[in-house]
Design a protein around this motif. Structure first.
Motif, PDB file in Angstrom:
ATOM      1  N   UNK A  51       7.439   2.024 -15.970  1.00 45.72           N
ATOM      2  CA  UNK A  51       8.674   2.546 -16.557  1.00 45.72           C
ATOM      3  C   UNK A  51       9.460   3.419 -15.576  1.00 45.72           C
ATOM      4  N   UNK A  52       8.827   3.854 -14.482  1.00 48.45           N
ATOM      5  CA  UNK A  52       9.481   4.777 -13.551  1.00 48.45           C
ATOM      6  C   UNK A  52      10.105   4.076 -12.351  1.00 48.45           C
ATOM      7  N   UNK A  53       9.591   2.934 -11.942  1.00 45.93           N
ATOM      8  CA  UNK A  53      10.113   2.222 -10.772  1.00 45.93           C
ATOM      9  C   UNK A  53       9.989   0.723 -10.997  1.00 45.93           C
TER      10      UNK A  53
ATOM     11  N   UNK B 200       0.844  -1.192   0.000  1.00 50.79           N
ATOM     12  CA  UNK B 200       0.000   0.000   0.000  1.00 50.79           C
ATOM     13  C   UNK B 200       0.878   1.240   0.000  1.00 50.79           C
ATOM     14  N   UNK B 201       0.315   2.332  -0.482  1.00 47.49           N
ATOM     15  CA  UNK B 201       1.026   3.604  -0.595  1.00 47.49           C
ATOM     16  C   UNK B 201       0.202   4.674   0.081  1.00 47.49           C
ATOM     17  N   UNK B 202       0.856   5.552   0.840  1.00 49.33           N
ATOM     18  CA  UNK B 202       0.149   6.638   1.493  1.00 49.33           C
ATOM     19  C   UNK B 202       1.143   7.735   1.837  1.00 49.33           C
TER      20      UNK B 202
ATOM     21  N   UNK C 154       7.811  -6.971   7.293  1.00 50.83           N
ATOM     22  CA  UNK C 154       7.286  -5.847   6.513  1.00 50.83           C
ATOM     23  C   UNK C 154       8.414  -4.863   6.228  1.00 50.83           C
ATOM     24  N   UNK C 155       8.200  -4.061   5.205  1.00 50.14           N
ATOM     25  CA  UNK C 155       9.194  -3.087   4.762  1.00 50.14           C
ATOM     26  C   UNK C 155       8.504  -1.757   4.529  1.00 50.14           C
ATOM     27  N   UNK C 156       9.146  -0.690   4.997  1.00 51.46           N
ATOM     28  CA  UNK C 156       8.641   0.669   4.760  1.00 51.46           C
ATOM     29  C   UNK C 156       9.702   1.441   3.991  1.00 51.46           C
ATOM     30  N   UNK C 157       9.321   1.975   2.841  1.00 45.94           N
ATOM     31  CA  UNK C 157      10.192   2.872   2.087  1.00 45.94           C
ATOM     32  C   UNK C 157       9.679   4.292   2.319  1.00 45.94           C
ATOM     33  N   UNK C 158      10.514   5.127   2.909  1.00 49.04           N
ATOM     34  CA  UNK C 158      10.116   6.499   3.255  1.00 49.04           C
ATOM     35  C   UNK C 158      10.748   7.479   2.270  1.00 49.04           C
ATOM     36  N   UNK C 159       9.953   8.429   1.781  1.00 47.46           N
ATOM     37  CA  UNK C 159      10.431   9.416   0.823  1.00 47.46           C
ATOM     38  C   UNK C 159      10.473  10.811   1.455  1.00 47.46           C
ATOM     39  N   UNK C 160      11.212  11.714   0.806  1.00 42.82           N
ATOM     40  CA  UNK C 160      11.404  13.058   1.360  1.00 42.82           C
ATOM     41  C   UNK C 160      10.107  13.840   1.473  1.00 42.82           C
ATOM     42  N   UNK C 161       9.156  13.574   0.586  1.00 43.61           N
ATOM     43  CA  UNK C 161       7.895  14.315   0.626  1.00 43.61           C
ATOM     44  C   UNK C 161       6.892  13.710   1.611  1.00 43.61           C
ATOM     45  N   UNK C 162       7.356  12.768   2.465  1.00 46.73           N
ATOM     46  CA  UNK C 162       6.545  12.098   3.482  1.00 46.73           C
ATOM     47  C   UNK C 162       5.600  11.040   2.915  1.00 46.73           C
ATOM     48  N   UNK C 163       5.713  10.762   1.608  1.00 42.62           N
ATOM     49  CA  UNK C 163       5.049   9.577   1.071  1.00 42.62           C
ATOM     50  C   UNK C 163       5.775   8.344   1.582  1.00 42.62           C
ATOM     51  N   UNK C 164       5.084   7.226   1.599  1.00 43.77           N
ATOM     52  CA  UNK C 164       5.742   5.975   1.947  1.00 43.77           C
ATOM     53  C   UNK C 164       5.090   4.817   1.217  1.00 43.77           C
ATOM     54  N   UNK C 165       5.890   3.780   1.020  1.00 35.59           N
ATOM     55  CA  UNK C 165       5.392   2.486   0.547  1.00 35.59           C
ATOM     56  C   UNK C 165       5.471   1.515   1.711  1.00 35.59           C
TER      57      UNK C 165
ATOM     58  N   UNK D 183      10.234   6.195  -7.484  1.00 38.00           N
ATOM     59  CA  UNK D 183       9.389   7.383  -7.525  1.00 38.00           C
ATOM     60  C   UNK D 183       8.221   7.173  -6.571  1.00 38.00           C
ATOM     61  N   UNK D 184       7.978   8.115  -5.644  1.00 39.88           N
ATOM     62  CA  UNK D 184       6.953   7.929  -4.605  1.00 39.88           C
ATOM     63  C   UNK D 184       5.580   7.541  -5.132  1.00 39.88           C
ATOM     64  N   UNK D 185       5.203   8.051  -6.295  1.00 41.99           N
ATOM     65  CA  UNK D 185       3.854   7.807  -6.808  1.00 41.99           C
ATOM     66  C   UNK D 185       3.703   6.454  -7.491  1.00 41.99           C
ATOM     67  N   UNK D 186       4.805   5.732  -7.641  1.00 37.62           N
ATOM     68  CA  UNK D 186       4.790   4.545  -8.501  1.00 37.62           C
ATOM     69  C   UNK D 186       5.063   3.273  -7.704  1.00 37.62           C
TER      70      UNK D 186
END
Length: 358
Positions: free
Chosen positions: A227-229, A16-18, A334-345, A219-222
């Protein structure tokens, strides 16, 4: 070779992405429900060393205790019930195998989980249910006792029945791992420990500096990958290769198989990989996650960091009170990928002997 050995065991990956700032984000709930964690792996690309504040959080992880030959009925004694009702106490039987032995866990919610073989269950005389991971006949049973329920107050009929079963009918005992969060500030835990032979343990911390590696471009949105991630499965496979120090340059020498970093990717001059092992309560995991979020908001830090949390393979539960089994792999992480814009996978993985993650 038997046909069933040639097949890989089924596994389940829920993604999930949020955004951490989203009011409906469930990251805190997911972390809090994964009770029994034995290893954390943290990867920070473009960092030569672990940031001081992150290292400080890890150094403040709580101690845990290896308690020898503890009778299970001790959890029902009044002093134990007092500390259990306050919450934040975790206990897990040590070196017991979920597919063969009697395994015991005490959740911070106060639920005592007994995963029992058939003979033990029948002699114990407590109400339970067959394991959801059955053979042709029921071979294992799960008994759950809510120690915070009013029916478990010392002196009640229910309490006396459970106590009699665990103390006299089947006097189960095991080595246990204990931990408590927040820390023991009233001496109660030390008083309980004094009844047993025990050893205080600190989580083990190891850090490695990596040079000239290739990382997937994320890429946080992907989340799903196009093609982006790369896809979630490809990303987790790559993480595994980094942790195991597997070469990803796809060079064939004397080996029949090779591995290459998934595309799209980019070279990274440096990265830091650290692992922490022990009995790590979810509260400590959440504190570390919050610190990583704060670090990412600062300039000079990488575009993303990855935090992987591994549960005990032989824990009787995975998320919350959801039953966990072993079969072939015992996957439970579980795995959390954290991005600079505070998005996460968020990637949640289990094997074929688990229910779907929440």
């Amino acid at each position: 070779m038997s046909s069933h050995l040639e097949k890989c065991a089924r596994n389940l990956l829920v993604c999930e992405k949020s955004n951490f700032m989203n009011e409906e984000s469930r990251h805190e709930i997911h972390v809090s429900k994964h009770s029994f964690n034995y290893k954390i792996s943290l990867l920070m690309p473009e960092c030569g060393v672990l940031p001081v504040d992150v290292a400080k959080v890890i150094s403040n992880f709580k101690s845990y205790f290896l308690v020898q030959d503890q009778p299970v009925y001790k959890f029902l004694e009044e002093k134990f019930l007092d500390i259990v009702k306050k919450g934040g106490f975790y206990a897990l039987s040590y070196k017991t195998r979920i597919d063969e032995d009697n395994v015991v866990a005490l959740l911070s919610s106060g639920h005592l989980i007994l995963s029992l073989n058939k003979d033990t269950y029948q002699h114990l005389g407590l109400e339970g249910k067959p394991s959801v991971y059955k053979h042709k006949t029921d071979m294992r049973y799960v008994v759950t006792v809510d120690l915070t329920d009013k029916s478990m107050v010392p002196g009640t009929k229910r309490y006396q029945r459970v106590l009699l079963s665990l103390k006299e009918r089947v006097p189960l005992k095991s080595d246990f791992l204990w931990t408590r969060w927040p820390p023991d500030d009233d001496g109660v835990l030390q008083d309980l420990l004094s009844q047993f032979t025990y050893k205080e343990c600190r989580p083990t911390f190891v850090s490695h500096s990596l040079r000239e590696i290739r990382c997937p471009t994320l890429h946080p949105s992907d989340l799903r990958g196009n093609t982006h991630s790369c896809s979630p499965a490809e990303f987790l496979e790559w993480l595994g290769s980094v942790n195991l120090k597997i070469c990803c340059d796809n060079s064939a020498s004397s080996f029949l198989s090779t591995y290459v970093c998934p595309e799209p990717s980019a070279p990274v001059s440096k990265a830091v990989l650290c692992t922490v092992t022990g009995l790590i309560p979810p509260e400590d995991v959440y504190t570390l996650l919050q610190e990583l979020r704060r670090c990412l908001a600062e300039s000079g830090f990488p575009a993303w960091v990855s935090l992987t949390v591994h549960g005990f393979a032989d824990s009787p539960v995975s998320w919350g009170s959801t039953e966990h089994g072993f079969l072939k792999g015992g996957e439970n992480f579980y795995n959390v990928v954290c991005f600079k814009n505070q998005d996460y996978w968020l990637h949640m993985a289990t094997g074929s002997q688990d229910g779907c993650p929440p």
